[in-house]
Design an enzyme around this catalytic site. Structure first.
Site, mmCIF file in Angstrom:
data_model
loop_
_atom_site.group_PDB
_atom_site.id
_atom_site.type_symbol
_atom_site.label_atom_id
_atom_site.label_comp_id
_atom_site.label_asym_id
_atom_site.label_seq_id
_atom_site.Cartn_x
_atom_site.Cartn_y
_atom_site.Cartn_z
ATOM 1 N N GLN A 1 38.929 41.990 41.430
ATOM 2 C CA GLN A 1 37.834 42.854 40.991
ATOM 3 C C GLN A 1 38.149 44.316 41.204
ATOM 4 O O GLN A 1 39.112 44.691 41.873
ATOM 5 C CB GLN A 1 36.568 42.488 41.764
ATOM 6 C CG GLN A 1 36.692 42.671 43.272
ATOM 7 C CD GLN A 1 35.484 42.162 44.021
ATOM 8 O OE1 GLN A 1 34.630 42.958 44.416
ATOM 9 N NE2 GLN A 1 35.399 40.854 44.209
ATOM 10 N N ARG B 1 34.991 42.015 37.238
ATOM 11 C CA ARG B 1 35.935 40.960 37.602
ATOM 12 C C ARG B 1 36.854 40.654 36.427
ATOM 13 O O ARG B 1 36.449 40.731 35.265
ATOM 14 C CB ARG B 1 35.186 39.698 38.004
ATOM 15 C CG ARG B 1 34.201 39.905 39.157
ATOM 16 C CD ARG B 1 33.412 38.638 39.441
ATOM 17 N NE ARG B 1 32.472 38.835 40.543
ATOM 18 C CZ ARG B 1 31.230 39.291 40.395
ATOM 19 N NH1 ARG B 1 30.772 39.570 39.183
ATOM 20 N NH2 ARG B 1 30.454 39.457 41.449
ATOM 21 N N HIS C 1 35.721 48.304 41.355
ATOM 22 C CA HIS C 1 34.405 48.941 41.356
ATOM 23 C C HIS C 1 34.469 50.256 40.581
ATOM 24 O O HIS C 1 35.482 50.961 40.638
ATOM 25 C CB HIS C 1 33.931 49.207 42.780
ATOM 26 C CG HIS C 1 33.902 47.987 43.642
ATOM 27 N ND1 HIS C 1 33.228 46.850 43.282
ATOM 28 C CD2 HIS C 1 34.480 47.721 44.835
ATOM 29 C CE1 HIS C 1 33.380 45.934 44.222
ATOM 30 N NE2 HIS C 1 34.147 46.438 45.169
ATOM 31 N N GLU D 1 33.877 50.754 49.462
ATOM 32 C CA GLU D 1 33.632 49.806 50.549
ATOM 33 C C GLU D 1 34.760 49.866 51.575
ATOM 34 O O GLU D 1 35.853 50.356 51.297
ATOM 35 C CB GLU D 1 33.491 48.384 50.016
ATOM 36 C CG GLU D 1 34.728 47.836 49.341
ATOM 37 C CD GLU D 1 34.487 46.467 48.722
ATOM 38 O OE1 GLU D 1 35.351 45.590 48.894
ATOM 39 O OE2 GLU D 1 33.459 46.269 48.051
ATOM 40 N N HIS E 1 41.400 44.661 43.752
ATOM 41 C CA HIS E 1 41.542 44.022 45.053
ATOM 42 C C HIS E 1 40.955 42.617 45.029
ATOM 43 O O HIS E 1 40.163 42.264 44.154
ATOM 44 C CB HIS E 1 40.867 44.846 46.152
ATOM 45 C CG HIS E 1 39.394 45.035 45.960
ATOM 46 N ND1 HIS E 1 38.877 45.973 45.091
ATOM 47 C CD2 HIS E 1 38.320 44.412 46.510
ATOM 48 C CE1 HIS E 1 37.554 45.922 45.114
ATOM 49 N NE2 HIS E 1 37.188 44.978 45.966
#
Length: 390
Positions: free
Chosen positions: A100, A277, A102, A137, A258
């Site tokens: 995936q 994804r 972001h 994150e 990642h």
């Protein structure tokens, strides 16, 4: 229900998400609870509308919305639109998560608006953008933890592919060795995800499983074993493999591909659920949008060092304004004085932590509103504390 007293630490009731990649045993062993027989993947602590924690039966997002200035502090409330800017989790990874990426803040706003304009329901399976926020994150390992993160140099990946001895990989190897790095990564990544590459993927999987004893190839063989036939198996070979020892942390910014592979860790992120994804999952896959969002730039994974705070405290300060994380090793001899004026969440992961009038045991957490002027954290064990970043 009445608004809770924001001047004292508030115990949180939390939700564990049962995703299929979660461990059946890791969180029960960590928290001292009985296994349910089902995967337990993510313990959520925060005010995300998908699974908000509750205080006395009241969702934390509703508590904050009732008085953002008191709950968050005027500065944090103004900076983040009256919302808690972070989401804290404990992850228990037993098999690979989806491959995936972001989006950036600008990409998230544009994608969210575009899907709204097309009338895609927020709860639709094919919905890509769940909100208008980015999702940087950071994960901090509680046990040995490993995953895939960011593009390796094309030359190093070409050498890795060459070791598999699969003739069909030759065009990709030549592209990786002969073209400009960004263009090479984009071209090979796209071809690896194409359905036309399915026969070649089968050959790569067999070669990986045959080479599973080789340390450098073992993580990718693990992916092939867990996700046979998936388009993400070959694409994973473009990414660094990263090992984290307990206490080590890894930061993931926008555009970095990642996939976590195994272990237990504390994860903190911006309060968003935007995930694009491309493989290793049964969830919605949006390859064209992911290709638009991925940053095709090779580079080393972004490890975040543990910086000393007060006695027994280590701080992790990633380049994200939404969050920072601290680890508190409580030895029973000295209380840790926590700052006031900002919204914080404390979770105990080992032993016992006492916070105000609350006693927290592993897996239990508390919210400190900005109205809490100061607090003492003490006990014998380990706790993690989330707060807004600088």
């Amino acid at each position: 229900m009445p608004q809770p007293d924001l001047r004292a630490p508030l115990r949180l009731a939390t939700t564990i998400r049962p995703y299929d990649w979660g461990s059946v045993t890791a969180l029960p062993e960590l928290f001292g609870t009985e296994p349910t027989g089902q995967p337990q993947a993510e313990l959520w602590m925060g005010a995300h509308p998908g699974a908000p924690s509750t205080v006395g039966g009241v969702p934390l997002d509703a508590v904050i919305a009732a008085d953002p200035a008191a709950a968050l502090g005027p500065a944090t409330a103004g900076r983040f639109g009256g919302r808690l800017p972070y989401l804290l989790k404990v992850l228990a990874v037993a098999r690979p998560l989806s491959l995936q990426v972001h989006p950036s803040a600008e990409q998230a706003r544009a994608g969210f608006a575009a899907e709204n304009a097309r009338g895609v329901p927020l709860d639709a399976r094919e919905r890509t953008y769940k909100d208008d926020s980015h999702k940087p994150e950071m994960v901090c390992a509680l046990t040995p933890f490993h995953g895939l993160c960011g593009f390796r140099s094309p030359a190093a990946t070409a050498a890795l592919l060459d070791r598999l001895g699969v003739p069909g990989l030759r065009p990709w190897i030549e592209t990786l060795r002969g073209e400009e790095p960004g263009a090479a990564l984009r071209a090979v990544f796209a071809q690896m995800l194409d359905d036309a590459a399915a026969p070649l993927r089968e050959q790569v999987e067999r070669a990986l499983l045959a080479a599973a004893a080789e340390p450098e190839l073992a993580p990718y063989a693990e992916v092939a074993r867990a996700c046979p036939g998936d388009r993400g198996v070959t694409a994973a070979l473009l990414l660094h493999h990263v090992d984290l020892a307990p206490g080590e942390a890894l930061y993931l910014g926008a555009g970095v591909p990642h996939a976590y592979l195994g272990g237990v860790g504390v994860e903190i992120m911006a309060n968003s659920d935007n995930v694009l994804r491309c493989g290793l999952t049964g969830k919605h896959v949006d390859v064209p949008e992911l290709m638009r969002v991925v940053a095709f730039t090779p580079g080393e994974p972004h490890r975040v060092p543990a910086e000393p705070g007060g006695p027994g405290e280590s701080r992790y300060l990633p380049p994200a304004p939404e969050f920072a994380l601290a680890r508190h090793e409580l030895a029973g001899e000295r209380a840790h004085e926590l700052p006031g004026g900002v919204p914080q969440i404390v979770v105990c992961v080992e032993g016992e932590a006492r916070l105000g009038g609350l006693t927290l045991r592993p897996g239990e957490s508390a919210f400190l509103a900005a109205e809490v002027s100061s607090a003492r954290l003490e006990g014998k064990g380990t706790a993690y504390r989330a707060a807004p970043g600088a």
